[in-house]
Each structure stands twice: as structure tokens, then as C-alpha cells.
Design a protein around this motif. Structure first.
Motif, PDB file in Angstrom:
ATOM      1  N   LEU A   4      -5.820  -2.250  -9.473  1.00  0.00           N
ATOM      2  CA  LEU A   4      -6.854  -1.814 -10.411  1.00  0.00           C
ATOM      3  C   LEU A   4      -7.523  -0.510  -9.977  1.00  0.00           C
ATOM      4  CD1 LEU A   4      -8.606  -5.218 -11.132  1.00  0.00           C
ATOM      5  CD2 LEU A   4      -7.209  -3.897 -12.707  1.00  0.00           C
ATOM      6  N   GLY A   5      -7.319  -0.121  -8.745  1.00  0.00           N
ATOM      7  CA  GLY A   5      -7.934   1.092  -8.242  1.00  0.00           C
ATOM      8  C   GLY A   5      -9.321   0.854  -7.674  1.00  0.00           C
ATOM      9  N   ILE A   6      -9.722  -0.383  -7.516  1.00  0.00           N
ATOM     10  CA  ILE A   6     -11.032  -0.708  -6.952  1.00  0.00           C
ATOM     11  C   ILE A   6     -11.003  -0.524  -5.434  1.00  0.00           C
ATOM     12  CG2 ILE A   6     -12.718  -2.541  -6.619  1.00  0.00           C
ATOM     13  CD1 ILE A   6     -11.738  -3.712  -9.282  1.00  0.00           C
ATOM     14  N   ILE A   7      -9.896  -0.918  -4.829  1.00  0.00           N
ATOM     15  CA  ILE A   7      -9.731  -0.807  -3.388  1.00  0.00           C
ATOM     16  C   ILE A   7      -8.744   0.317  -3.117  1.00  0.00           C
ATOM     17  CG2 ILE A   7      -8.931  -1.987  -1.311  1.00  0.00           C
ATOM     18  CD1 ILE A   7      -9.667  -4.623  -2.639  1.00  0.00           C
ATOM     19  N   GLU A   8      -9.128   1.246  -2.242  1.00  0.00           N
ATOM     20  CA  GLU A   8      -8.246   2.350  -1.908  1.00  0.00           C
ATOM     21  C   GLU A   8      -7.227   1.893  -0.879  1.00  0.00           C
ATOM     22  OE1 GLU A   8     -10.299   5.832  -0.655  1.00  0.00           O
ATOM     23  OE2 GLU A   8     -11.721   5.743  -2.296  1.00  0.00           O
ATOM     24  N   VAL A   9      -6.005   2.359  -1.056  1.00  0.00           N
ATOM     25  CA  VAL A   9      -4.951   2.054  -0.113  1.00  0.00           C
ATOM     26  C   VAL A   9      -5.007   3.108   0.989  1.00  0.00           C
ATOM     27  CG1 VAL A   9      -2.482   1.760   0.196  1.00  0.00           C
ATOM     28  CG2 VAL A   9      -3.544   1.098  -1.957  1.00  0.00           C
ATOM     29  N   LYS A  10      -5.202   2.670   2.202  1.00  0.00           N
ATOM     30  CA  LYS A  10      -5.283   3.604   3.320  1.00  0.00           C
ATOM     31  C   LYS A  10      -3.862   3.970   3.753  1.00  0.00           C
ATOM     32  CE  LYS A  10      -9.567   1.665   5.042  1.00  0.00           C
ATOM     33  NZ  LYS A  10     -10.229   0.978   6.150  1.00  0.00           N
ATOM     34  N   PRO A  11      -3.579   5.297   3.839  1.00  0.00           N
ATOM     35  CA  PRO A  11      -2.242   5.692   4.274  1.00  0.00           C
ATOM     36  C   PRO A  11      -2.058   5.380   5.759  1.00  0.00           C
ATOM     37  CG  PRO A  11      -3.623   7.620   4.045  1.00  0.00           C
ATOM     38  CD  PRO A  11      -4.422   6.455   3.545  1.00  0.00           C
ATOM     39  N   THR A  12      -0.883   4.932   6.078  1.00  0.00           N
ATOM     40  CA  THR A  12      -0.589   4.637   7.475  1.00  0.00           C
ATOM     41  C   THR A  12       0.069   5.865   8.097  1.00  0.00           C
ATOM     42  OG1 THR A  12       1.558   3.722   6.847  1.00  0.00           O
ATOM     43  CG2 THR A  12      -0.275   2.183   7.014  1.00  0.00           C
ATOM     44  N   PRO A  13      -0.273   6.177   9.331  1.00  0.00           N
ATOM     45  CA  PRO A  13       0.334   7.346   9.969  1.00  0.00           C
ATOM     46  C   PRO A  13       1.824   7.120  10.167  1.00  0.00           C
ATOM     47  CG  PRO A  13      -1.041   6.151  11.533  1.00  0.00           C
ATOM     48  CD  PRO A  13      -1.213   5.503  10.192  1.00  0.00           C
ATOM     49  N   ARG A  14       2.602   8.162   9.844  1.00  0.00           N
ATOM     50  CA  ARG A  14       4.048   8.084   9.984  1.00  0.00           C
ATOM     51  C   ARG A  14       4.471   8.988  11.127  1.00  0.00           C
ATOM     52  NH1 ARG A  14       4.928   7.900   3.726  1.00  0.00           N
ATOM     53  NH2 ARG A  14       4.711   5.661   3.443  1.00  0.00           N
ATOM     54  N   PRO A  15       5.702   8.878  11.584  1.00  0.00           N
ATOM     55  CA  PRO A  15       6.147   9.690  12.720  1.00  0.00           C
ATOM     56  C   PRO A  15       6.131  11.191  12.436  1.00  0.00           C
ATOM     57  CG  PRO A  15       7.717   7.933  12.267  1.00  0.00           C
ATOM     58  CD  PRO A  15       6.677   7.890  11.214  1.00  0.00           C
ATOM     59  N   GLY A  16       6.288  11.589  11.200  1.00  0.00           N
ATOM     60  CA  GLY A  16       6.297  13.004  10.851  1.00  0.00           C
ATOM     61  C   GLY A  16       4.999  13.684  11.240  1.00  0.00           C
ATOM     62  N   ARG A  17       3.907  12.978  11.135  1.00  0.00           N
ATOM     63  CA  ARG A  17       2.613  13.537  11.496  1.00  0.00           C
ATOM     64  C   ARG A  17       2.592  13.914  12.977  1.00  0.00           C
ATOM     65  NH1 ARG A  17      -2.621  10.133  10.057  1.00  0.00           N
ATOM     66  NH2 ARG A  17      -1.994  10.834   8.001  1.00  0.00           N
ATOM     67  N   TYR A  18       3.095  13.024  13.829  1.00  0.00           N
ATOM     68  CA  TYR A  18       3.094  13.280  15.261  1.00  0.00           C
ATOM     69  C   TYR A  18       4.098  14.379  15.633  1.00  0.00           C
ATOM     70  CZ  TYR A  18       0.429   9.005  15.208  1.00  0.00           C
ATOM     71  OH  TYR A  18      -0.521   8.058  14.944  1.00  0.00           O
ATOM     72  N   ILE A  19       5.226  14.416  14.955  1.00  0.00           N
ATOM     73  CA  ILE A  19       6.216  15.473  15.206  1.00  0.00           C
ATOM     74  C   ILE A  19       5.619  16.832  14.840  1.00  0.00           C
ATOM     75  CG2 ILE A  19       8.453  16.391  14.470  1.00  0.00           C
ATOM     76  CD1 ILE A  19       9.357  13.432  14.178  1.00  0.00           C
ATOM     77  N   ALA A  20       4.910  16.913  13.716  1.00  0.00           N
ATOM     78  CA  ALA A  20       4.286  18.173  13.301  1.00  0.00           C
ATOM     79  C   ALA A  20       3.235  18.612  14.313  1.00  0.00           C
ATOM     80  CB  ALA A  20       3.664  18.020  11.922  1.00  0.00           C
ATOM     81  N   VAL A  21       2.445  17.688  14.833  1.00  0.00           N
ATOM     82  CA  VAL A  21       1.446  18.031  15.851  1.00  0.00           C
ATOM     83  C   VAL A  21       2.136  18.553  17.108  1.00  0.00           C
ATOM     84  CG1 VAL A  21      -0.305  17.059  17.395  1.00  0.00           C
ATOM     85  CG2 VAL A  21      -0.331  16.488  14.974  1.00  0.00           C
ATOM     86  N   ALA A  22       3.216  17.908  17.544  1.00  0.00           N
ATOM     87  CA  ALA A  22       3.938  18.345  18.742  1.00  0.00           C
ATOM     88  C   ALA A  22       4.523  19.736  18.546  1.00  0.00           C
ATOM     89  CB  ALA A  22       5.030  17.339  19.086  1.00  0.00           C
ATOM     90  N   LEU A  23       5.118  20.002  17.367  1.00  0.00           N
ATOM     91  CA  LEU A  23       5.662  21.330  17.093  1.00  0.00           C
ATOM     92  C   LEU A  23       4.555  22.382  17.080  1.00  0.00           C
ATOM     93  CD1 LEU A  23       8.359  20.561  14.386  1.00  0.00           C
ATOM     94  CD2 LEU A  23       8.731  21.191  16.767  1.00  0.00           C
ATOM     95  N   GLY A  24       3.396  22.048  16.542  1.00  0.00           N
ATOM     96  CA  GLY A  24       2.260  22.976  16.549  1.00  0.00           C
ATOM     97  C   GLY A  24       1.815  23.305  17.961  1.00  0.00           C
TER      98      GLY A  24
END
Length: 186
Positions: A133-153
Motif C-alpha cells: 500500500l505504500g504505508i511502510i517504506e521498503v529499506k534497500p539492502t546494501p549489495r556488493p556493488g556498493r562496496y566494490i564502488a567504494v573500494a574503486l574510489g
């Protein structure tokens, strides 16, 4: 707040499941009550069938003549009555009470498990319905791509810092001045 048909259908389904759970709990408690009633009835029958005749025969054979015969006979009757109580009556009564308590414990445990399961199921269904219904927001879960991007940065920042260091360092030893050659000393 206007609910969609799907939301109303889900809420109606939840209400029905809660009603089913309540009726199941009532059935479990009714069953426990009937088992308890049967156990107490059985204890009463055991008392009438086994205990009462033993008490009566003990009284007629031991106690009544003991009163007439004297103190020695009374002691004997008391000993026999105590033995009968300890060997026959007490185990029958405690067995009936133990069976009754076991039935109550099983019913209580079944009720706890059913309530815990219903609570978990209703919480999950409520969360899913709220997310849809959109009353409760779905929290995104961190994926491995996020950590790979941080390491490359971090690696890129390190490479830029190293390049700047190499460019700006003092290279005093790169220039060698020509020294005049002196004549050999004789």
C-alpha cells in the motif's frame, strides 16, 4: 483513508485467519477442559472402586476389632492403614493429579505456540500489506556493488595522490653537475 480492493481483501483475509486462530484456541481449551473432567471422573471412580473398599475392609478387619482388643490392635490398624495409604491410595491420587497437570501443560504449550505463530504470521502479513500500500517504506539492502564502488574510489584517490607526489617531489639528485677533472698528483 480509502483502501483498494486488494487491501480490503487482504485485511478481510487477515480478519478471517485471526478468527480461525481464535476458534482453534477455543477448541484446544475445550479439549483440555474435557480431558481434565475425564481425569477427575476417573480419579473418583478409582477412589470408589479401589480406595473405598480397602478403607472399609481395613476398618472392619483391623480398626473395629482393634478398638475392642486394645491399644496394640489399634497400632496395628494404624500401621496397616498408613501402609495402605502409602502403597495404594496416595499413588492413585498423585497419578491422577499428575496426568491432569500434564494435560494442562500440553494445552498451555499448544496455546503459546499457536499464539506465537499467529503473531508472527499476522506481523508478516501486515508488513507485506503495508509495503504494497505504500504505508511502510521498503529499506534497500546494501549489495556488493556498493562496496566494490567504494573500494574503486579509494584506489582511484590513492592513484591520484601518488601521481601528485611523484610530480611534486624534489628531484635534487637528478641533476649532476660536471666536476672539473684535476690533474693527477705526481
Amino acid at each position: 483513508m480509502g483502501l483498494s480492493r486488494k487491501s480490503r481483501r487482504n485485511l478481510k483475509k487477515l480478519r478471517g485467519e485471526a478468527g480461525d486462530l481464535w476458534s482453534e484456541q477455543r477448541e484446544v481449551l475445550d479439549h483440555a477442559a474435557s480431558v481434565l473432567k475425564k481425569a477427575s471422573r476417573q480419579a473418583g471412580e478409582v477412589a470408589k472402586r479401589d480406595v473405598a473398599p480397602r478403607v472399609k475392609t481395613t476398618y472392619e478387619k483391623r480398626l473395629q476389632p482393634g478398638v475392642e482388643a486394645g491399644v496394640g490392635a489399634v497400632r496395628s490398624a494404624a500401621d496397616h492403614s498408613r501402609q495402605t495409604w502409602n502403597r495404594a491410595i496416595l499413588p492413585a491420587v498423585t497419578g491422577a493429579i499428575g496426568a491432569t497437570l500434564a494435560v494442562i501443560d500440553v494445552a498451555r504449550d499448544n496455546g503459546r505456540v499457536a499464539i506465537r505463530e499467529a503473531s508472527r504470521t499476522s506481523r508478516e502479513l501486515g508488513t507485506r500489506a503495508g509495503q504494497k500500500l505504500g504505508i511502510i517504506e521498503v529499506k534497500p539492502t546494501p549489495r556488493p556493488g556498493r562496496y566494490i564502488a567504494v573500494a574503486l574510489g579509494v584506489i582511484a584517490v590513492g592513484a591520484v595522490a601518488y601521481a601528485a607526489y611523484q610530480t611534486l617531489r624534489a628531484d635534487d639528485d637528478l641533476w649532476v653537475e660536471d666536476e672539473p677533472v684535476e690533474a693527477p698528483v705526481a
